[in-house]
Design an enzyme around this catalytic site. Structure first.
Site, PDB file in Angstrom:
ATOM      1  N   ASN A   9       0.880  -1.175   0.000  1.00 24.01           N
ATOM      2  CA  ASN A   9       0.000   0.000   0.000  1.00 24.01           C
ATOM      3  C   ASN A   9       0.914   1.221   0.000  1.00 24.01           C
ATOM      4  O   ASN A   9       1.511   1.547   1.016  1.00 24.01           O
ATOM      5  CB  ASN A   9      -0.892  -0.032   1.259  1.00 24.01           C
ATOM      6  CG  ASN A   9      -1.729   1.231   1.401  1.00 24.01           C
ATOM      7  OD1 ASN A   9      -1.792   2.058   0.480  1.00 24.01           O
ATOM      8  ND2 ASN A   9      -2.383   1.388   2.549  1.00 24.01           N
ATOM      9  N   TRP A  10       1.017   1.845  -1.153  1.00 19.27           N
ATOM     10  CA  TRP A  10       1.943   2.987  -1.280  1.00 19.27           C
ATOM     11  C   TRP A  10       1.409   4.235  -0.577  1.00 19.27           C
ATOM     12  O   TRP A  10       2.120   5.209  -0.433  1.00 19.27           O
ATOM     13  CB  TRP A  10       2.188   3.304  -2.760  1.00 19.27           C
ATOM     14  CG  TRP A  10       3.100   2.342  -3.473  1.00 19.27           C
ATOM     15  CD1 TRP A  10       3.780   1.290  -2.923  1.00 19.27           C
ATOM     16  CD2 TRP A  10       3.449   2.372  -4.862  1.00 19.27           C
ATOM     17  NE1 TRP A  10       4.522   0.663  -3.885  1.00 19.27           N
ATOM     18  CE2 TRP A  10       4.344   1.299  -5.088  1.00 19.27           C
ATOM     19  CE3 TRP A  10       3.097   3.194  -5.947  1.00 19.27           C
ATOM     20  CZ2 TRP A  10       4.886   1.045  -6.361  1.00 19.27           C
ATOM     21  CZ3 TRP A  10       3.629   2.932  -7.203  1.00 19.27           C
ATOM     22  CH2 TRP A  10       4.515   1.869  -7.401  1.00 19.27           C
ATOM     23  N   LYS A  11       0.140   4.216  -0.188  1.00 20.01           N
ATOM     24  CA  LYS A  11      -0.503   5.406   0.413  1.00 20.01           C
ATOM     25  C   LYS A  11      -0.279   6.613  -0.519  1.00 20.01           C
ATOM     26  O   LYS A  11      -0.257   6.428  -1.730  1.00 20.01           O
ATOM     27  CB  LYS A  11       0.025   5.620   1.830  1.00 20.01           C
ATOM     28  CG  LYS A  11      -0.127   4.335   2.677  1.00 20.01           C
ATOM     29  CD  LYS A  11       0.074   4.513   4.137  1.00 20.01           C
ATOM     30  CE  LYS A  11      -0.141   3.172   4.844  1.00 20.01           C
ATOM     31  NZ  LYS A  11      -0.001   3.236   6.280  1.00 20.01           N
ATOM     32  N   HIS A  94      -9.504   1.418   5.009  1.00 21.69           N
ATOM     33  CA  HIS A  94      -8.228   1.547   5.721  1.00 21.69           C
ATOM     34  C   HIS A  94      -8.419   2.453   6.941  1.00 21.69           C
ATOM     35  O   HIS A  94      -9.197   3.405   6.890  1.00 21.69           O
ATOM     36  CB  HIS A  94      -7.162   2.124   4.784  1.00 21.69           C
ATOM     37  CG  HIS A  94      -5.787   2.018   5.352  1.00 21.69           C
ATOM     38  ND1 HIS A  94      -5.314   2.877   6.312  1.00 21.69           N
ATOM     39  CD2 HIS A  94      -4.789   1.117   5.116  1.00 21.69           C
ATOM     40  CE1 HIS A  94      -4.076   2.507   6.645  1.00 21.69           C
ATOM     41  NE2 HIS A  94      -3.742   1.458   5.930  1.00 21.69           N
ATOM     42  N   GLU A  96      -6.720   4.759   8.081  1.00 22.06           N
ATOM     43  CA  GLU A  96      -6.456   6.183   7.806  1.00 22.06           C
ATOM     44  C   GLU A  96      -7.678   6.835   7.163  1.00 22.06           C
ATOM     45  O   GLU A  96      -7.966   8.008   7.397  1.00 22.06           O
ATOM     46  CB  GLU A  96      -5.203   6.315   6.917  1.00 22.06           C
ATOM     47  CG  GLU A  96      -3.941   6.009   7.709  1.00 22.06           C
ATOM     48  CD  GLU A  96      -2.785   5.434   6.903  1.00 22.06           C
ATOM     49  OE1 GLU A  96      -2.811   5.497   5.661  1.00 22.06           O
ATOM     50  OE2 GLU A  96      -1.848   4.911   7.546  1.00 22.06           O
ATOM     51  N   GLY A 172       2.828   2.106  10.815  1.00 24.51           N
ATOM     52  CA  GLY A 172       3.803   3.180  10.665  1.00 24.51           C
ATOM     53  C   GLY A 172       4.554   3.509  11.941  1.00 24.51           C
ATOM     54  O   GLY A 172       5.212   4.545  12.033  1.00 24.51           O
ATOM     55  N   SER A 212       3.675  -2.341  10.192  1.00 22.09           N
ATOM     56  CA  SER A 212       5.135  -2.460  10.341  1.00 22.09           C
ATOM     57  C   SER A 212       5.698  -3.814   9.906  1.00 22.09           C
ATOM     58  O   SER A 212       6.637  -4.328  10.519  1.00 22.09           O
ATOM     59  CB  SER A 212       5.558  -2.123  11.783  1.00 22.09           C
ATOM     60  OG  SER A 212       5.190  -0.796  12.097  1.00 22.09           O
ATOM     61  N   GLY A 233       2.843  -1.169   4.199  1.00 22.43           N
ATOM     62  CA  GLY A 233       2.915   0.258   3.885  1.00 22.43           C
ATOM     63  C   GLY A 233       4.341   0.679   3.573  1.00 22.43           C
ATOM     64  O   GLY A 233       4.862   0.421   2.490  1.00 22.43           O
ATOM     65  N   GLY A 234       4.992   1.319   4.556  1.00 27.21           N
ATOM     66  CA  GLY A 234       6.328   1.895   4.374  1.00 27.21           C
ATOM     67  C   GLY A 234       7.323   0.980   3.671  1.00 27.21           C
ATOM     68  O   GLY A 234       8.042   1.420   2.761  1.00 27.21           O
TER      69      GLY A 234
HETATM   70  P1  13P Z   1       3.143   0.247   7.630  1.00 27.52           P
HETATM   71  O1  13P Z   1       3.584  -1.040   6.977  1.00 27.52           O
HETATM   72  O2  13P Z   1       3.889   1.443   7.149  1.00 27.52           O
HETATM   73  O3  13P Z   1       3.092   0.121   9.114  1.00 27.52           O
HETATM   74  O4  13P Z   1       1.628   0.493   7.139  1.00 27.52           O
HETATM   75  C1  13P Z   1       0.710  -0.534   7.238  1.00 27.52           C
HETATM   76  C2  13P Z   1      -0.500  -0.152   6.476  1.00 27.52           C
HETATM   77  O5  13P Z   1      -1.236   0.737   6.870  1.00 27.52           O
HETATM   78  C3  13P Z   1      -0.759  -0.846   5.217  1.00 27.52           C
HETATM   79  O6  13P Z   1      -2.037  -0.573   4.748  1.00 27.52           O
END
Ligand code: 13P
Length: 250
Positions: A9-11, A94, A96, A172, A212, A233-234
């Site tokens: 997920n590149w956000k 999600h 967020e 994150g 994470s 994510g990251g």
């Molecule tokens: P991180 O891997 O950066 O913690 O993010 C997880 C996430 O929200 C994937 O959708």
């Protein structure tokens, strides 16, 4: 046997030129992966990514969609629009989006129904926050979110829904749930699905862990009994790092 599904997920990251460069190097790193590989990218990267993954084993997903197919919803993108350019997956609900964009269990449910109506496969996020975990109500929160998200779906649709269990406190923050804790939470979700839709459905639903995930913990997480891959994510922003996660079993 459930397959592993590992999605990045590149956000809100990556310009089209960066996305193209990413795919050009990532593609060869994951071409023999056993897991299904998905990149969920910003709307502005979708078309470029779709063109560049042609002939590879990489699938493309969006990060959100509206539940109506068209109409006066300024700034929104519908499932029908995503499907029309060849998108296969879409992240829905999600944390967020729930936190910053007023996404509710009800809009999540409508979006999942619209995703299926338009031939998209939803990746539905659920997860508790730190306070809920610490006060011992995590199970209640995530099973309720799951129940409301899936309400009114057919057994076949539930089987084809990917659920991403993402504890908010682990997103994150560098704090990963232990493999045992994540596996347990995922079992709660699977048991709830079994209770409502039956064992046969519950056995087939892909349930990922997110929060994470990195190359150093992917193997431990993904080799538990109930974790069917991850939503990353990251660590999905760098092709080398994400390819190690995808190839966790090599
Ligand atoms: P991180 O891997 O950066 O913690 O993010 C997880 C996430 O929200 C994937 O959708």
């Amino acid at each position: 046997m459930r397959r592993k599904v590992i999605a990045g997920n590149w956000k809100m990251n990556m310009l089209p030129n960066e996305a193209i460069e990413y795919i050009q190097s990532f593609e060869s790193m994951v071409k023999s992966a056993e897991a299904e590989v998905i990149l969920c990218v910003p709307y502005t990267d979708l078309f470029y990514c779709l063109l560049n993954v042609q002939g590879t084993n990489i699938k493309i997903g969006a990060q959100n969609m509206h539940f109506e197919e068209n109409g006066a919803y300024t700034g929104e993108i519908s499932g029908k629009m995503l499907k029309s350019i060849g998108v296969e997956y879409v992240i829905i609900g999600h944390s967020e989006r729930r936190e910053y964009f007023a996404e509710t269990d009800q809009t999540v449910n409508k979006k999942i129904k619209s995703a299926f109506a338009n031939g998209l496969k939803p990746i539905v996020c659920v997860g508790e926050n730190l306070e809920q975990r610490e006060t011992g109500i995590a199970e209640e929160i995530i099973t309720k979110q799951t129940e409301l998200a899936l309400e009114g779906l057919t057994n076949e649709q539930v089987k084809n829904t990917i659920i991403a269990y993402e504890p908010i406190w682990a997103i994150g923050t560098g704090k990963t749930a232990t493999a045992d804790d994540a596996n347990n939470s995922i079992k709660w979700i699977r048991n709830k699905i079994a209770e409502i839709y039956g064992e046969e459905v519950a056995k087939e639903v892909i349930i990922q862990y997110g929060g994470s995930v990195k190359s150093s913990n992917a193997k431990e997480l993904f080799t538990t009994s109930d974790i069917d891959g991850g939503l990353v994510g990251g660590a999905s922003l760098k092709p080398e790092e994400f390819s190690k996660i995808v190839n966790y079993n090599k």
